[in-house]
Design an enzyme around this catalytic site. Structure first.
Site, PDB file in Angstrom:
ATOM      1  N   ARG A 225     -12.846   0.665  -8.761  1.00  8.07           N
ATOM      2  CA  ARG A 225     -13.229   1.280  -8.641  1.00  8.07           C
ATOM      3  C   ARG A 225     -13.769   1.691  -9.757  1.00  8.07           C
ATOM      4  NH1 ARG A 225      -7.575   2.199  -6.745  1.00  8.07           N
ATOM      5  NH2 ARG A 225      -6.296   1.749  -8.249  1.00  8.07           N
ATOM      6  N   PHE A 241     -11.383   4.465   4.406  1.00 10.77           N
ATOM      7  CA  PHE A 241     -10.028   4.082   3.717  1.00 10.77           C
ATOM      8  C   PHE A 241      -9.152   4.193   2.122  1.00 10.77           C
ATOM      9  CE2 PHE A 241     -11.520   1.344   7.251  1.00 10.77           C
ATOM     10  CZ  PHE A 241     -10.558   1.346   7.925  1.00 10.77           C
ATOM     11  N   ASP A 263      -9.645   9.622   5.693  1.00 10.00           N
ATOM     12  CA  ASP A 263      -8.248   8.584   6.000  1.00 10.00           C
ATOM     13  C   ASP A 263      -7.506   8.950   7.148  1.00 10.00           C
ATOM     14  OD1 ASP A 263      -6.665   6.239   3.493  1.00 10.00           O
ATOM     15  OD2 ASP A 263      -5.334   7.509   5.138  1.00 10.00           O
ATOM     16  N   ALA A 297     -11.142   5.939  10.793  1.00 11.59           N
ATOM     17  CA  ALA A 297     -12.288   5.411  10.627  1.00 11.59           C
ATOM     18  C   ALA A 297     -13.436   4.979  11.200  1.00 11.59           C
ATOM     19  CB  ALA A 297     -11.677   4.077   8.901  1.00 11.59           C
ATOM     20  N   ASP A 317     -12.524   0.172   2.228  1.00  9.15           N
ATOM     21  CA  ASP A 317     -11.474  -0.558   1.842  1.00  9.15           C
ATOM     22  C   ASP A 317     -10.343  -0.221   2.685  1.00  9.15           C
ATOM     23  OD1 ASP A 317      -9.814  -2.361   0.186  1.00  9.15           O
ATOM     24  OD2 ASP A 317      -9.385  -0.121  -1.005  1.00  9.15           O
ATOM     25  N   CYS A 357      -8.176  -6.960   1.923  1.00 12.10           N
ATOM     26  CA  CYS A 357      -6.817  -7.589   0.988  1.00 12.10           C
ATOM     27  C   CYS A 357      -5.774  -8.211   1.609  1.00 12.10           C
ATOM     28  CB  CYS A 357      -5.639  -6.105   0.733  1.00 12.10           C
ATOM     29  SG  CYS A 357      -5.702  -5.295   2.109  1.00 12.10           S
TER      30      CYS A 357
HETATM   31  N1  SAH Z   1      -8.729   2.488  -1.272  1.00 17.69           N
HETATM   32  C1  SAH Z   1      -7.829   3.063  -1.618  1.00 17.69           C
HETATM   33  C2  SAH Z   1      -6.684   2.497  -0.276  1.00 17.69           C
HETATM   34  C3  SAH Z   1      -6.768   1.447   0.657  1.00 17.69           C
HETATM   35  S1  SAH Z   1      -5.417   0.787   1.398  1.00 17.69           S
HETATM   36  C4  SAH Z   1      -7.647   2.680  -2.977  1.00 17.69           C
HETATM   37  O1  SAH Z   1      -8.054   2.831  -3.914  1.00 17.69           O
HETATM   38  O2  SAH Z   1      -6.300   3.931  -3.115  1.00 17.69           O
HETATM   39  C5  SAH Z   1      -5.727   1.300   3.181  1.00 17.69           C
HETATM   40  C6  SAH Z   1      -5.762   2.919   3.505  1.00 17.69           C
HETATM   41  O3  SAH Z   1      -6.408   3.012   4.401  1.00 17.69           O
HETATM   42  C7  SAH Z   1      -4.206   3.358   3.533  1.00 17.69           C
HETATM   43  O4  SAH Z   1      -4.447   4.614   3.698  1.00 17.69           O
HETATM   44  C8  SAH Z   1      -4.336   4.154   4.635  1.00 17.69           C
HETATM   45  O5  SAH Z   1      -3.839   4.750   5.465  1.00 17.69           O
HETATM   46  C9  SAH Z   1      -5.341   4.391   5.919  1.00 17.69           C
HETATM   47  N2  SAH Z   1      -5.365   3.205   6.686  1.00 17.69           N
HETATM   48  C10 SAH Z   1      -5.223   2.337   7.908  1.00 17.69           C
HETATM   49  N3  SAH Z   1      -5.908   2.629   9.190  1.00 17.69           N
HETATM   50  C11 SAH Z   1      -6.839   3.827   9.128  1.00 17.69           C
HETATM   51  C12 SAH Z   1      -8.013   3.855   9.991  1.00 17.69           C
HETATM   52  N4  SAH Z   1      -7.798   3.569  11.089  1.00 17.69           N
HETATM   53  N5  SAH Z   1      -8.843   4.844   9.733  1.00 17.69           N
HETATM   54  C13 SAH Z   1      -7.805   5.024   8.457  1.00 17.69           C
HETATM   55  N6  SAH Z   1      -7.713   4.958   7.593  1.00 17.69           N
HETATM   56  C14 SAH Z   1      -6.552   4.500   7.770  1.00 17.69           C
END
Ligand code: SAH
Length: 410
Positions: A225, A241, A263, A297, A317, A357
């Protein structure tokens, strides 16, 4: 400190379980691997309950290790100590926790009070995670074997006002092993706050330690970040995400003109709006234009591309794509698809930041697949940086390495 929720929790029995393990398991333990699988146990003195101490011997009946027994998991024993025998008691736990805390000392500055204090196996406390958010702790268990020791663990953190207990999904399923404790229990007697405010590199975030994903925030991305903050000036940024807007707020604080967050989770995108409010003291955040989309997404990226939208910086992410080895190829294909979609909305010469991850997906294969997808899209990448784990997420064994991120110009 008093922990009312733990008053009825039984401690471990004094009698240890004695195990003999296979030659292969012996080799792994001697190399420092912290897991012993059910199938490598050749002989066992008696049945055991989660959290009983198991003493492991090799084929020649020599001491190998001592660990936490867990009949609910294929990882039957998690090693606490190998080579030399040790008495596992409050002092032993305190010492491990002190070592882990000392490692994080450089992070404990006025501008950052949210970070991981204990990173499970990688800090010698397998299956136990402790995250700090200002004066609150979230203790997250990946095995019920820690329940008999919770008083000791919590007692090692006397200065925290709130301690919340969380369980991994697999542990939640083992209700019988949980000794009446529920996911999200408060272990301290203070009323649980619905949102805790903490600081990360001077940016204020809220986290919901009871209902939030993981322990409430994705602390492992802190350094990435910060990199995004340094790359965002005057840019239009797309954060896919986004969860509660971690990268989004950093981008804005770094001078981004516009920040679009995507998200699927409504509580997450609602929290973005509050996190923007929490940072109005920063002129760059006040000046940035934010847009927040609660959407899938893949669908959002496809629609943006169809509408001809382009950004200067795109962050991808996603959540873990591979839970086990059989899902690795599908995960790599999803990463490639994401790269392609991300590039389709990235201006020529813009920056792509893509993370993974999934510990099952190696860094090498992940980076290779991003390049493959970029080449197929005729957007060859010029790498800026490949990044991994921060100080508070140390890596002590193969499976401990999970986070990787590529920053590149396309
Ligand atoms: N970048 C974030 C962490 C991301 S974790 C940070 O820095 O805090 C992954 C995220 O993806 C979660 O918030 C989850 O709600 C979201 N997610 C999971 N599947 C998804 C999809 N198909 N489309 C959009 N978001 C999704």
């Amino acid at each position: 400190m008093i922990f009312p929720a733990l008053s009825n929790i039984a401690g471990p029995s004094a009698q240890k379980i004695v195990l003999r393990v296979s030659a292969n398991a012996e080799k792994n333990i001697r190399r420092g691997h912290p897991w012993v699988f059910e199938k490598s146990i050749l002989k066992q003195s008696r049945r055991g309950a989660p959290g009983e101490l198991a003493v492991l011997f090799d084929a020649k009946r020599k001491f190998l290790a001592i660990g936490l027994y867990d009949p609910t998991s294929p990882i039957r024993v998690r090693i606490l100590q190998s080579e030399k025998p040790a008495v596992i008691n409050s002092n032993w736990f305190q010492e491990k926790i002190h070592t882990a805390s000392a490692l994080r000392q450089p992070l404990n500055a006025p501008h950052t009070n949210g970070y991981r204090l204990v990173h499970g196996e990688n800090d010698g406390l397998p299956g136990l995670v402790v995250d700090r958010y200002a004066d609150a702790l979230v203790v997250k268990l990946y095995t019920p074997a820690w329940i008999p020791y919770l008083k000791e663990i919590c007692g090692a953190f006397p200065s925290y006002k709130h301690i919340v207990l969380r369980f991994s999904r697999s542990v939640q399923k083992q209700t019988a092993a949980l000794q009446g404790l529920a996911d999200g229990s408060m272990l301290t007697s203070h009323t649980p706050p619905s949102a805790i405010l903490f600081k990360e590199n001077g940016i204020i975030f809220e986290c919901d330690p009871i209902n939030g994903q993981k322990t409430g925030f994705f602390l492992d991305q802190r350094e990435n970040r910060e990199r995004i903050r340094n790359l965002s000036q005057h840019k239009t940024v797309l954060n896919v995400f986004s969860y509660t807007g971690g990268f989004s707020l950093y981008a804005a604080a770094g001078g981004a003109k516009t920040v679009t967050s995507v998200d699927l989770s409504l509580p997450a995108t609602q929290a973005i709006l509050r996190n923007i409010k929490h940072n109005q003291q920063l002129p760059e955040v006040r000046a940035a234009k934010f847009e927040t989309l609660t959407e899938d997404a893949f669908k959002a990226l496809t629609e943006m591309n169809a509408g001809g939208r382009k950004f200067d910086l795109v962050i991808l992410d996603p959540p873990m794509f591979a839970q086990n080895q059989t899902q690795v190829e599908a995960a790599l294909s999803a990463y490639r698809r994401l790269t392609q979609l991300g590039l389709s909305v990235l201006k020529s010469g813009g920056i792509l930041a893509q993370a993974s991850c999934s510990s099952r997906v190696s860094a090498e294969r992940f980076f290779e697949s991003i390049h493959q997808a970029a080449q197929a899209a005729r957007r060859p990448l010029q790498e800026i940086e490949r990044t991994g784990h921060a100080l508070d997420h140390p890596i002590a064994f193969k499976e401990g390495a999970y986070l990787k991120c590529l920053f590149a110009i396309a």
